[in-house]
Motif scaffolding. Structure first.
Motif, mmCIF file in Angstrom:
data_model
loop_
_atom_site.group_PDB
_atom_site.id
_atom_site.type_symbol
_atom_site.label_atom_id
_atom_site.label_comp_id
_atom_site.label_asym_id
_atom_site.label_seq_id
_atom_site.Cartn_x
_atom_site.Cartn_y
_atom_site.Cartn_z
ATOM 1 N N LEU A 132 26.172 -5.114 16.401
ATOM 2 C CA LEU A 132 26.685 -5.002 15.027
ATOM 3 C C LEU A 132 25.676 -4.279 14.130
ATOM 4 O O LEU A 132 24.530 -4.709 14.025
ATOM 5 C CB LEU A 132 26.936 -6.420 14.484
ATOM 6 N N PRO A 133 26.105 -3.159 13.487
ATOM 7 C CA PRO A 133 25.143 -2.482 12.605
ATOM 8 C C PRO A 133 24.895 -3.321 11.347
ATOM 9 O O PRO A 133 25.786 -4.035 10.905
ATOM 10 C CB PRO A 133 25.841 -1.179 12.259
ATOM 11 N N PRO A 186 24.676 -4.081 7.451
ATOM 12 C CA PRO A 186 25.486 -3.500 6.371
ATOM 13 C C PRO A 186 24.735 -2.373 5.670
ATOM 14 O O PRO A 186 23.572 -2.526 5.330
ATOM 15 C CB PRO A 186 25.707 -4.682 5.413
ATOM 16 N N GLY A 187 25.436 -1.270 5.491
ATOM 17 C CA GLY A 187 24.852 -0.130 4.773
ATOM 18 C C GLY A 187 23.768 0.596 5.543
ATOM 19 O O GLY A 187 23.002 1.365 4.979
ATOM 20 N N GLU A 188 23.702 0.349 6.862
ATOM 21 C CA GLU A 188 22.646 0.998 7.670
ATOM 22 C C GLU A 188 22.762 2.522 7.600
ATOM 23 O O GLU A 188 23.843 3.074 7.679
ATOM 24 C CB GLU A 188 22.772 0.555 9.127
ATOM 25 N N GLU A 231 22.453 4.267 5.130
ATOM 26 C CA GLU A 231 22.875 4.736 3.821
ATOM 27 C C GLU A 231 21.866 4.302 2.761
ATOM 28 O O GLU A 231 21.638 4.996 1.785
ATOM 29 C CB GLU A 231 24.249 4.158 3.471
#
Lengths: 361, 157
Positions: free
Chosen positions: B44-45, B47-49, B51
């Motif tokens: 699971l990446p 959040p907002g990886e 960016e």
């Protein structure tokens, strides 16, 4: 000479004790292939298997030079294409081979469908075949991104956006595949892993089961052949008769592929620019063209539903008829058999028309 | 050999085979979840990886003359592709260049004077970003444009 032949006999006996080759041979000789006017379609599965071996071999060779990084991927393909001896050949073989494989798989699918090979007791063989086609298309989708050129970048973007439209799990699934919010290094790494490790393992496991079931149930016979009186039915032995013809067809197919690869080597577009506009005339691989063209035609809103969601749901439901076919058309009703055939014709025609339309639009 | 399992009203015999028949799949299901959860979390990446470090409030594009009237230009707005148009009335308009249909990056077409998506042929109005033809369901997301000291500055809308 005598001692040599006795050594060979000895080796044969040694292997026989350990591998029981004669039992396997007896089993192979028992298998028979029906001879009728549709027999030519029996070759499709074998050709697909041969092409799969070509994909494995060429894929392993490409991995020697390919580095799955957004700074290096495109340059690696350029190097393979232009600097590595025979690099262009193996890369083209992999790309053309993939397209050829999907084409043969569709021919295999529809020939089995129209010969009603999905009926009892081959329901699981049929469904495993559908899953294998799905896996092969997933190979195509993940492999398409790896050269990291502009067309592959946007094709992946569209594909993942389509996946994200699926209700409930869509966005989550797309994010897992993308490895973040935007397509980048994480996506390339994930697609590479899926393409060279996850999918091959899945494919080999499922293919093993598929081939085992084909051996267990034997070749399917079309209705017209089944109806014949016993003395009018003719068969040939699978081993060695059919297998030798199979090998000949494999050689012809391999030569056709090699000619195609040599006469029209696979190119590569400019490097992907994640912030540049989508290139003019962008199109996915031909086997996704029908869906691509269909989505182009769906209006933004269809009643309360978003257009693309409705379009995707419609295409999915229509294609799911292939899964349902063995449970609907069990061979006990002429009407159901006819409806299943009409559905198959509509699906095939729809795919051909939308693919050609997509190619020329 | 048999154990008696009693609920409030009914009693039934549970043989060892029945028990194992129930326990083994239950254990297998728990084990699969136990093994699957770390794999899922691993994949699971965050959040907002990718960016987070490239989120921006504004971007300076350059001199006004770089985008002549009747043209448009794609540019990078943080981690998002964006587009600026210079309409014939002399106004600048900027939008996130993400097509609202299936996320392709749109571009300005001088021959039709529209913002256009090459993927499925969606068209947008270059002044308002409104979807005017093709499959896009919504207008483009707007950004603010200001001209400061002869330079175009684009900021969050």
């Amino acid at each position: 000479m005598t001692s040599e032949s006795s050594r060979i006999t000895g080796l044969r006996a040694w292997l026989e004790t350990r591998l029981r080759l004669s039992e396997g041979l007896k089993l192979a000789e028992k298998k028979e292939v029906p001879i009728h006017k549709h027999s030519v379609w029996y070759y499709m599965g074998g050709i697909a298997l041969m092409l799969l071996l070509v994909q494995f071999a060429s894929g392993i060779l490409l991995m020697v030079y390919y580095i799955p990084g957004i700074e290096s991927a495109h340059a690696c393909i350029l190097k393979i294409n232009s600097q590595v001896d025979f690099g262009w050949f193996f890369r083209s073989l992999h790309s053309w081979g993939a397209n050829f494989l999907i084409l043969v798989l569709f021919a295999h699918l529809f020939s089995c469908y129209f010969m009603k090979a999905y009926r009892k007791p081959r329901e699981i063989t049929w469904i495993s075949g559908l899953l294998l086609l799905g896996i092969s298309m997933a190979f195509g989708f993940t492999g398409y991104l790896l050269p990291w050129d502009d067309v592959s970048f946007f094709a992946t973007k569209i594909g993942l956006d389509i996946a994200s439209k699926m209700p409930v799990i869509g966005e989550h699934l797309a994010s897992l595949l993308r490895g973040g919010d935007a397509i980048g290094q994480a996506t390339l790494s994930r697609f590479f892993m899926i393409h060279v490790a996850a999918l091959p393992v899945l494919l080999l496991a499922l293919l093993g089961g598929h081939l085992l079931l084909v051996q267990v149930h034997g070749m399917s016979e079309p209705e017209s052949f089944k109806k014949l009186e016993t003395e009018k039915k003719s068969y040939e032995k699978f081993f060695p008769n059919f297998l030798l013809k199979d090998v000949l067809v494999w050689l012809l197919a391999l030569n056709a592929l090699a000619a195609l690869v040599t006469l029209s080597p696979w190119g590569i577009g400019p490097e992907a620019d994640p912030f540049g506009p989508a290139p003019l005339g962008i199109k996915p691989e031909w086997y996704f063209l029908a869906e691509f063209q269909f989505l182009k035609l769906v209006p933004a809103k269809l009643g309360p539903l978003e257009g693309e969601l409705a379009g995707i749901a419609f295409m999915l439901l229509f294609a799911l008829g292939l899964v349902a076919a063995p449970f609907y058309d069990k061979g006990d009703s002429k009407l159901k058999s006819r409806i299943a055939t009409i559905y198959g014709v509509l699906l095939l025609l729809g795919m051909i028309i939308f693919t050609v339309w997509g190619a020329f639009s | 050999m048999n154990e008696q399992v009693c609920s409030q009203k009914k009693c039934r015999n549970l043989s060892r085979a029945d028990f194992l028949g129930l326990a083994v799949p239950t254990f297998a299901a728990f084990w699969t979840m136990m093994a699957g959860y770390p794999i899922y979390r691993y994949l699971l990446p965050k959040p907002g990886e990718g960016e987070a470090q490239s989120k921006v409030g504004s971007v300076t594009l350059g001199a006004v003359g770089e985008v002549p009237a009747g043209t448009g230009k794609n540019f990078r707005f943080g981690s998002t592709p964006a587009i600026i148009t210079h309409t014939e009335d002399g106004e600048f308009h900027a939008f996130k260049a993400i097509c609202t249909h299936l996320g392709c990056t749109v571009q300005f077409r001088e021959d039709t004077d529209q913002i256009w998506c090459a993927c499925h042929g969606g068209c947008y109005d270059p002044t308002s970003g409104k979807n005017i033809a093709g499959p896009p369901p919504k207008p483009l997301e707007p950004l603010k444009v200001a001209v400061v000291d002869g330079k175009i500055v684009v900021s969050q809308g």
